[in-house]
Design a protein around this motif. Sequence first.
Motif, PDB file in Angstrom:
ATOM      1  N   GLY A  63     -18.846 -14.683 -11.501  1.00 15.42           N
ATOM      2  CA  GLY A  63     -19.272 -14.779 -12.892  1.00 15.42           C
ATOM      3  C   GLY A  63     -19.278 -13.393 -13.506  1.00 15.42           C
ATOM      4  N   TYR A  64     -19.818 -13.265 -14.699  1.00 19.81           N
ATOM      5  CA  TYR A  64     -19.835 -11.957 -15.359  1.00 19.81           C
ATOM      6  C   TYR A  64     -20.515 -10.914 -14.478  1.00 19.81           C
ATOM      7  CZ  TYR A  64     -21.241  -8.045 -18.150  1.00 19.81           C
ATOM      8  OH  TYR A  64     -21.459  -6.763 -18.570  1.00 19.81           O
ATOM      9  N   ASN A  65     -21.717 -11.189 -14.042  1.00 15.69           N
ATOM     10  CA  ASN A  65     -22.427 -10.269 -13.157  1.00 15.69           C
ATOM     11  C   ASN A  65     -23.083 -11.018 -12.001  1.00 15.69           C
ATOM     12  OD1 ASN A  65     -24.477 -11.508 -14.598  1.00 15.69           O
ATOM     13  ND2 ASN A  65     -25.672  -9.652 -14.860  1.00 15.69           N
ATOM     14  N   THR A  66     -22.444 -12.105 -11.586  1.00 11.05           N
ATOM     15  CA  THR A  66     -22.957 -12.898 -10.475  1.00 11.05           C
ATOM     16  C   THR A  66     -21.837 -13.249  -9.502  1.00 11.05           C
ATOM     17  OG1 THR A  66     -22.595 -14.988 -11.638  1.00 11.05           O
ATOM     18  CG2 THR A  66     -24.779 -13.986 -11.850  1.00 11.05           C
ATOM     19  N   VAL A  67     -22.251 -13.474  -8.267  1.00 11.39           N
ATOM     20  CA  VAL A  67     -21.351 -13.973  -7.229  1.00 11.39           C
ATOM     21  C   VAL A  67     -22.104 -15.092  -6.521  1.00 11.39           C
ATOM     22  CG1 VAL A  67     -20.158 -13.456  -5.064  1.00 11.39           C
ATOM     23  CG2 VAL A  67     -20.228 -11.745  -6.897  1.00 11.39           C
ATOM     24  N   ARG A  68     -21.470 -16.241  -6.440  1.00 15.59           N
ATOM     25  CA  ARG A  68     -22.080 -17.386  -5.760  1.00 15.59           C
ATOM     26  C   ARG A  68     -21.215 -17.765  -4.565  1.00 15.59           C
ATOM     27  NH1 ARG A  68     -25.444 -21.719  -5.899  1.00 15.59           N
ATOM     28  NH2 ARG A  68     -24.600 -23.739  -5.332  1.00 15.59           N
ATOM     29  N   LEU A  69     -21.865 -17.975  -3.436  1.00 15.55           N
ATOM     30  CA  LEU A  69     -21.210 -18.448  -2.220  1.00 15.55           C
ATOM     31  C   LEU A  69     -21.731 -19.828  -1.894  1.00 15.55           C
ATOM     32  CD1 LEU A  69     -21.655 -15.162  -1.712  1.00 15.55           C
ATOM     33  CD2 LEU A  69     -20.665 -15.805   0.460  1.00 15.55           C
ATOM     34  N   ALA A  70     -20.856 -20.672  -1.401  1.00 17.62           N
ATOM     35  CA  ALA A  70     -21.228 -21.993  -0.905  1.00 17.62           C
ATOM     36  C   ALA A  70     -20.332 -22.276   0.292  1.00 17.62           C
ATOM     37  CB  ALA A  70     -21.048 -23.059  -1.978  1.00 17.62           C
ATOM     38  N   VAL A  71     -20.940 -22.588   1.422  1.00 10.18           N
ATOM     39  CA  VAL A  71     -20.151 -22.748   2.638  1.00 10.18           C
ATOM     40  C   VAL A  71     -20.711 -23.848   3.522  1.00 10.18           C
ATOM     41  CG1 VAL A  71     -21.419 -20.964   3.929  1.00 10.18           C
ATOM     42  CG2 VAL A  71     -19.040 -21.458   4.522  1.00 10.18           C
ATOM     43  N   ASN A  72     -19.801 -24.539   4.175  1.00 11.10           N
ATOM     44  CA  ASN A  72     -20.099 -25.432   5.289  1.00 11.10           C
ATOM     45  C   ASN A  72     -18.869 -25.402   6.189  1.00 11.10           C
ATOM     46  OD1 ASN A  72     -18.275 -27.041   3.907  1.00 11.10           O
ATOM     47  ND2 ASN A  72     -19.692 -28.711   3.550  1.00 11.10           N
ATOM     48  N   THR A  73     -18.903 -26.146   7.267  1.00 13.09           N
ATOM     49  CA  THR A  73     -17.798 -26.090   8.222  1.00 13.09           C
ATOM     50  C   THR A  73     -17.053 -27.413   8.213  1.00 13.09           C
ATOM     51  OG1 THR A  73     -19.034 -24.526   9.583  1.00 13.09           O
ATOM     52  CG2 THR A  73     -17.169 -25.644  10.629  1.00 13.09           C
ATOM     53  N   HIS A  74     -15.858 -27.389   7.639  1.00 16.39           N
ATOM     54  CA  HIS A  74     -15.048 -28.607   7.521  1.00 16.39           C
ATOM     55  C   HIS A  74     -14.729 -29.211   8.884  1.00 16.39           C
ATOM     56  CE1 HIS A  74     -14.625 -27.973   3.257  1.00 16.39           C
ATOM     57  NE2 HIS A  74     -14.318 -26.716   3.503  1.00 16.39           N
ATOM     58  N   SER A  75     -14.446 -28.356   9.879  1.00 15.15           N
ATOM     59  CA  SER A  75     -14.075 -28.864  11.197  1.00 15.15           C
ATOM     60  C   SER A  75     -15.254 -29.498  11.936  1.00 15.15           C
ATOM     61  CB  SER A  75     -13.463 -27.752  12.052  1.00 15.15           C
ATOM     62  OG  SER A  75     -14.410 -26.722  12.280  1.00 15.15           O
ATOM     63  N   ALA A  76     -16.455 -29.354  11.373  1.00 15.64           N
ATOM     64  CA  ALA A  76     -17.645 -30.002  11.947  1.00 15.64           C
ATOM     65  C   ALA A  76     -18.103 -31.125  11.031  1.00 15.64           C
ATOM     66  CB  ALA A  76     -18.753 -28.976  12.157  1.00 15.64           C
ATOM     67  N   GLY A  77     -17.159 -31.743  10.357  1.00 12.57           N
ATOM     68  CA  GLY A  77     -17.477 -32.862   9.483  1.00 12.57           C
ATOM     69  C   GLY A  77     -18.243 -32.463   8.232  1.00 12.57           C
ATOM     70  N   GLY A  78     -18.109 -31.202   7.828  1.00 11.17           N
ATOM     71  CA  GLY A  78     -18.818 -30.731   6.648  1.00 11.17           C
ATOM     72  C   GLY A  78     -20.252 -30.335   6.932  1.00 11.17           C
ATOM     73  N   GLY A  79     -20.628 -30.294   8.201  1.00  9.47           N
ATOM     74  CA  GLY A  79     -21.989 -29.891   8.567  1.00  9.47           C
ATOM     75  C   GLY A  79     -22.152 -28.387   8.546  1.00  9.47           C
ATOM     76  N   LEU A  80     -23.380 -27.955   8.687  1.00 12.21           N
ATOM     77  CA  LEU A  80     -23.665 -26.522   8.794  1.00 12.21           C
ATOM     78  C   LEU A  80     -23.658 -26.131  10.257  1.00 12.21           C
ATOM     79  CD1 LEU A  80     -26.483 -26.150   6.122  1.00 12.21           C
ATOM     80  CD2 LEU A  80     -24.077 -25.497   5.940  1.00 12.21           C
ATOM     81  N   THR A  81     -22.999 -25.015  10.537  1.00 17.12           N
ATOM     82  CA  THR A  81     -22.862 -24.531  11.906  1.00 17.12           C
ATOM     83  C   THR A  81     -23.274 -23.068  11.982  1.00 17.12           C
ATOM     84  OG1 THR A  81     -20.603 -23.712  11.651  1.00 17.12           O
ATOM     85  CG2 THR A  81     -20.867 -26.074  12.211  1.00 17.12           C
ATOM     86  N   GLU A  82     -23.272 -22.564  13.203  1.00 15.82           N
ATOM     87  CA  GLU A  82     -23.577 -21.145  13.399  1.00 15.82           C
ATOM     88  C   GLU A  82     -22.573 -20.266  12.654  1.00 15.82           C
ATOM     89  OE1 GLU A  82     -25.699 -18.089  13.979  1.00 15.82           O
ATOM     90  OE2 GLU A  82     -26.398 -20.014  14.770  1.00 15.82           O
ATOM     91  N   LEU A  83     -21.346 -20.714  12.478  1.00 14.13           N
ATOM     92  CA  LEU A  83     -20.350 -19.948  11.709  1.00 14.13           C
ATOM     93  C   LEU A  83     -20.829 -19.692  10.286  1.00 14.13           C
ATOM     94  CD1 LEU A  83     -17.024 -21.743  12.731  1.00 14.13           C
ATOM     95  CD2 LEU A  83     -17.661 -19.380  13.257  1.00 14.13           C
ATOM     96  N   ASP A  84     -21.414 -20.706   9.659  1.00 14.01           N
ATOM     97  CA  ASP A  84     -21.895 -20.563   8.291  1.00 14.01           C
ATOM     98  C   ASP A  84     -23.021 -19.534   8.210  1.00 14.01           C
ATOM     99  OD1 ASP A  84     -20.167 -22.700   7.359  1.00 14.01           O
ATOM    100  OD2 ASP A  84     -21.559 -24.048   8.381  1.00 14.01           O
ATOM    101  N   PHE A  85     -23.935 -19.599   9.159  1.00 17.65           N
ATOM    102  CA  PHE A  85     -25.060 -18.671   9.148  1.00 17.65           C
ATOM    103  C   PHE A  85     -24.627 -17.264   9.546  1.00 17.65           C
ATOM    104  CE2 PHE A  85     -27.276 -22.639   8.863  1.00 17.65           C
ATOM    105  CZ  PHE A  85     -28.320 -22.339   8.001  1.00 17.65           C
TER     106      PHE A  85
END
Length: 101
Positions: A63-85
């Motif tokens: 954004g103008y002065n913002t950065v947004r991240l959104a992540v999950n792991t597709h290979s884990a069915g869209g779940g959250l994994t240690e890779l995301d953290f």
Amino acid sequence: MAVEPLSQKEIEDRLAELPGWAVEEGRLTRTFRLATHGAAAALVVHVAQVQEELDHHSDLTLGYNTVRLAVNTHSAGGGLTELDFSLARKVADLAPAHGAS
């Protein structure tokens, strides 16, 4: 190597170590605020380099002065994994050098 989704307890424990991060719609998210658009763009470039090193990529929104991240792991069915953290921890460590809050 298969990547397994974390349990709800594991997610909660890891979130407690990452101030400012949240889980929204099944994705690990954070929005950083920066002083200028240039600083925000520089953070995006730095995050992109880290993502290449980890071979794990988030959605990055500049954004103008913002950065947004959104992540999950597709290979884990869209779940959250240690890779995301792992990605989140690396970004949390580098963001202050860009003046992000």
